[in-house]
Each structure stands twice: as structure tokens, then as C-alpha cells.
Design a protein around this motif. Structure first.
Motif, PDB file in Angstrom:
ATOM      1  N   SER A  13      -3.711  -5.697  -7.288  1.00  0.00           N
ATOM      2  CA  SER A  13      -4.848  -4.448  -7.312  1.00  0.00           C
ATOM      3  C   SER A  13      -4.232  -3.194  -7.049  1.00  0.00           C
ATOM      4  O   SER A  13      -4.583  -2.081  -7.099  1.00  0.00           O
ATOM      5  CB  SER A  13      -5.809  -4.992  -6.384  1.00  0.00           C
ATOM      6  N   ALA A  15      -2.198  -1.434  -8.842  1.00  0.00           N
ATOM      7  CA  ALA A  15      -2.402  -0.539  -9.906  1.00  0.00           C
ATOM      8  C   ALA A  15      -3.586  -0.026  -9.781  1.00  0.00           C
ATOM      9  O   ALA A  15      -3.546   1.217 -10.121  1.00  0.00           O
ATOM     10  CB  ALA A  15      -1.747  -1.330 -11.315  1.00  0.00           C
ATOM     11  N   ASP A  16      -4.589  -0.601  -9.688  1.00  0.00           N
ATOM     12  CA  ASP A  16      -5.775  -0.296  -9.680  1.00  0.00           C
ATOM     13  C   ASP A  16      -6.205   1.085  -8.748  1.00  0.00           C
ATOM     14  O   ASP A  16      -6.714   2.065  -9.004  1.00  0.00           O
ATOM     15  CB  ASP A  16      -7.173  -1.492  -9.441  1.00  0.00           C
ATOM     16  N   ILE A  17      -5.684   0.719  -7.355  1.00  0.00           N
ATOM     17  CA  ILE A  17      -5.656   1.844  -6.553  1.00  0.00           C
ATOM     18  C   ILE A  17      -5.115   2.975  -6.839  1.00  0.00           C
ATOM     19  O   ILE A  17      -5.832   3.978  -6.827  1.00  0.00           O
ATOM     20  CB  ILE A  17      -5.272   1.203  -5.032  1.00  0.00           C
ATOM     21  N   PHE A  19      -4.296   4.018  -9.876  1.00  0.00           N
ATOM     22  CA  PHE A  19      -5.028   4.406 -11.126  1.00  0.00           C
ATOM     23  C   PHE A  19      -6.076   5.416 -10.345  1.00  0.00           C
ATOM     24  O   PHE A  19      -6.504   6.504 -11.086  1.00  0.00           O
ATOM     25  CB  PHE A  19      -5.615   3.461 -11.852  1.00  0.00           C
ATOM     26  N   LEU A  20      -6.771   4.644  -9.583  1.00  0.00           N
ATOM     27  CA  LEU A  20      -7.929   5.595  -8.851  1.00  0.00           C
ATOM     28  C   LEU A  20      -7.620   6.748  -8.374  1.00  0.00           C
ATOM     29  O   LEU A  20      -8.061   7.899  -8.675  1.00  0.00           O
ATOM     30  CB  LEU A  20      -8.799   4.692  -7.615  1.00  0.00           C
TER      31      LEU A  20
ATOM     32  N   THR B  16       4.027  -6.549 -16.136  1.00  0.00           N
ATOM     33  CA  THR B  16       3.358  -5.414 -15.883  1.00  0.00           C
ATOM     34  C   THR B  16       3.585  -5.320 -14.369  1.00  0.00           C
ATOM     35  O   THR B  16       2.898  -4.405 -13.782  1.00  0.00           O
ATOM     36  CB  THR B  16       1.838  -5.750 -16.024  1.00  0.00           C
ATOM     37  N   PRO B  20       2.498  -0.500 -11.450  1.00  0.00           N
ATOM     38  CA  PRO B  20       2.070   0.524 -10.321  1.00  0.00           C
ATOM     39  C   PRO B  20       3.298   1.449 -10.044  1.00  0.00           C
ATOM     40  O   PRO B  20       2.830   2.564  -9.596  1.00  0.00           O
ATOM     41  CB  PRO B  20       2.324  -0.493  -9.363  1.00  0.00           C
ATOM     42  N   VAL B  23       2.511   4.327 -12.359  1.00  0.00           N
ATOM     43  CA  VAL B  23       1.219   5.111 -11.909  1.00  0.00           C
ATOM     44  C   VAL B  23       1.565   5.804 -10.821  1.00  0.00           C
ATOM     45  O   VAL B  23       1.190   7.064 -10.821  1.00  0.00           O
ATOM     46  CB  VAL B  23       0.007   4.090 -11.925  1.00  0.00           C
TER      47      VAL B  23
END
Lengths: 213, 156
Positions: A13, A15-17, A19-20, B16, B20, B23
Motif C-alpha cells: 500500500s 505506492a497508494d499512499i 500516490f495520494l 512493481t 513506490p 512515485v
């Protein structure tokens, strides 16, 4: 396969954080670089008569007026903003040696005058310029005097300022193209300085007063 | 399933794991380049267009004077005439010298001649107020100014 000793933290998660956060900064970012027309104001007007700068001859001044109805006048004649740039260029370069337009002696003539007047600094300066540009380049003494009314709109004022600056920029571009084969903006700092000596940005903003009230 | 079988024999899936990192890299870039708006403008400033513009180089050496008509929700208090805003509050023409003094105190002595005042003036404002500001700036020897403009399209 046995059980692992320590349990790893699930980084899925992450990456999600990230991205946010990324999207938040993307949205809030304003990448506006501040830009505009730079200008140097004249120092405060001296009180005493003795401190007044030497008067400039009339032929060397191009008077540009903007009245409160945003009408433009150059040397007393109504003018369109679109034509202003060419007018200024002709005034400064004075290609036909018109008596009413600005003084435009060549560098060689200027140096001779300086020698006659015994001004060592000027002689030095002109000799240096001749080395770079050749002796037949003409230097103008022309000054554009911009006068406006208190009621003139800022938009019109900037439009006129922009035309004046672009006239000088084009002259500089032409000269540097001719001498160095490059555009003014691509020149080195030192060469730019030399070009600026030939075409200084001589725009004078008059003391405020009401015209065409 | 036929689908699975094919995949097992083909190329392995792209990892992947480094996503992170990528990003985060982007994130840091935007974090660094972001400038949060420091002042809340109480006036409308829509600067005019120009083509012969120059970038202001050092932002830390620039102080801003905003001029424009008060926004609608402030019109009851401040009226509809163009006003000057320095930092956060609407000011008077006489406050400018103080404002410049304040800005100067924030900098080294040798940086003072390099300080630039950027005039962000709404295109609908009249020159009267701009002239007053210019006179005021001349009095305090803040002679480097910049008329803030947007990038316009050059006419051929």
C-alpha cells in the motif's frame, strides 16, 4: 518451506499512499514563474537647480503621450500602437540622417569628439567598441520620453511599454546578428553588455503631470 | 485454464516493487517545487499581457505590491476603487515606504541594491495609482521595479 522468522511489513500500500500525496501536491502546485518588464526608476528629483542633468537636445527626444482616453500621440500626432515599434526604430537608427530624428554619429566620429573634448574615459570606451563592432556603427543619442495621464489605463500603458522594449530588443538582435551571428539572448554576458552600450534602453518616464485631462 | 497455462510459459510479470520509489521521486520533486501561496489576495489582480518579458531571477529578493479592485465580498468595506495590498492587508499609499524598509531589514546590506519591487497591477487599474506608487518608491530609493505581466503572443 518453513514459516518465516520475522514477519515483513506489507509494503504493497506504500505506492497508494505515495500516490495520494503526489496527487495532492500536483493539484496544489502553482508553477508560475514571475516575469514582467523590468525597469529602473530615476532617482528622486534633485531640489536644487544645480543638480539638474544637462538638457537633451530636442531632436534627441521622442515624446510619446498617452492621454486619459488611452489615445497615443507621438510627437504630437495621433498614432496607432501597432506602428509605434517601427517609429521608434526609425527614430533611434535614423537611417536617412534626418535632421529631426536623433543624433547618430558613428563610433569613429564619437571618438573624435571625445578626443577633442579631452574626455579620456569616453575615448577609451569608444576605442573598445570600435574594436568589436567596427568604426561605422552608429550610436544614437535618442531618448524616448513616455508621458501618461493619471487616467490612462494600466493595460494601455503596458502595451506601449512593451512596444518600446520590443523596438530596442529588435535593434539589439539585428546588431548582434550582424556582429556575432547570434541572437542577443544567446550572447555571452560580456557581449550583451557591449551591445547594450550601443543600444541602451533609453526610455524615460517623465515626472507625473496631468496631460489631456 | 488455457489462459493460465500460456502465461506460465511466457514472460514473467513486470515487478512493481520499484513503483513506490518512482512515485516518491515524483512526489519529492513536486514537494520541492511547490510554492504555497503566502498571501491571501483581497483584491482582483489580473495582470496585462506582454511579449518582451524577463524572468525575475531571485525570488527571495523580490517584494510584491499588488494593486486592484477589492474582491466582491470585501467591497462593502473597501469600496470599488483600486487599492494597494502589501502582504496580507490592504494599505495606503503612505505605507509603502514602511513596507520597503521592512523588506530591507530582512536582507543583508550588500543585497539591498539588488532588491526588486514587483508591481502586480490589475489591467483595469488607472495609471494614477501606479504613478503614486512609483513616486513613493523613488523617494525611498527602491529603484528596481518590474511590471508583472503574463506571457503574450507576439504579433507579426
Amino acid at each position: 518451506m518453513g514459516k518465516r522468522q520475522t514477519q515483513e511489513i506489507n509494503a504493497g500500500s506504500m505506492a497508494d499512499i505515495a500516490f495520494l500525496l503526489l496527487i495532492f501536491f500536483l493539484v496544489t502546485t502553482t508553477m508560475d514563474v514571475d516575469s514582467g518588464l523590468s525597469r529602473q526608476l530615476p532617482p528622486p528629483a534633485p531640489d536644487e537647480e544645480a543638480d539638474q542633468p544637462p538638457p537633451i537636445r530636442e531632436r534627441n527626444v521622442l515624446i510619446v503621450l498617452i492621454n486619459k482616453d488611452n489615445q497615443l500621440a507621438v510627437e504630437g500626432e495621433l498614432f496607432n500602437v501597432v506602428n509605434l515599434m517601427d517609429k521608434v526604430k526609425i527614430f533611434v537608427t535614423n537611417p536617412r540622417n534626418d535632421k529631426d530624428l536623433s543624433d547618430n554619429n558613428t563610433l569613429a566620429e564619437r571618438r573624435d569628439i571625445a578626443i577633442a573634448d579631452n574626455k579620456e574615459n569616453d575615448v577609451h570606451r569608444y576605442t573598445r567598441l570600435i574594436k568589436v563592432f567596427g568604426s561605422s556603427i552608429r550610436v544614437s543619442k535618442g531618448v524616448v520620453s513616455l508621458q501618461n495621464d493619471r487616467g490612462t489605463s494600466y493595460k494601455m500603458y503596458i502595451a506601449v511599454q512593451n512596444e518600446l522594449v520590443s523596438a530596442f530588443n529588435e535593434l539589439r538582435d539585428e546588431l548582434s546578428q550582424q556582429t556575432f551571428g547570434k541572437k542577443y539572448n544567446d550572447l555571452s554576458e560580456d557581449s550583451q553588455k557591449l551591445v547594450r552600450e550601443i543600444y541602451p534602453l533609453s526610455i524615460s518616464e517623465a515626472e507625473p503631470r496631468n496631460i489631456g485631462g | 485454464m488455457q489462459f493460465r497455462k500460456k502465461k506460465a510459459g511466457g514472460t514473467p510479470p513486470i515487478s512493481t516493487a520499484s513503483l513506490p520509489d518512482i512515485v516518491f521521486m515524483l512526489l519529492f520533486f513536486f514537494m520541492v517545487s511547490t510554492t504555497m501561496r503566502e498571501t491571501d489576495l483581497k483584491i482582483k489582480v489580473h495582470v496585462p499581457e506582454a511579449t518582451e518579458i524577463k524572468k525575475l531571477e531571485k525570488k527571495s529578493l523580490v517584494s510584491y505590491i499588488n494593486v486592484g479592485i477589492p474582491l466582491e465580498n470585501f467591497r462593502d468595506i473597501y469600496g470599488t476603487e483600486p487599492r494597494i495590498q502589501l502582504n496580507d492587508k490592504l494599505s495606503d499609499i503612505n505605507d509603502i515606504s514602511g513596507f520597503i524598509e521592512m523588506e530591507r531589514k530582512k536582507h543583508d546590506e550588500n543585497e539591498i541594491p539588488k532588491l526588486t519591487t514587483s508591481l502586480k497591477v490589475d489591467e483595469e487599474a488607472k495609471m494614477g495609482i501606479v504613478t503614486d506608487i512609483k513616486q513613493e518608491l523613488r523617494k525611498v530609493q527602491a529603484l528596481k521595479i518590474n511590471y508583472s505581466t503574463r506571457k503574450g503572443v507576439k504579433r507579426e
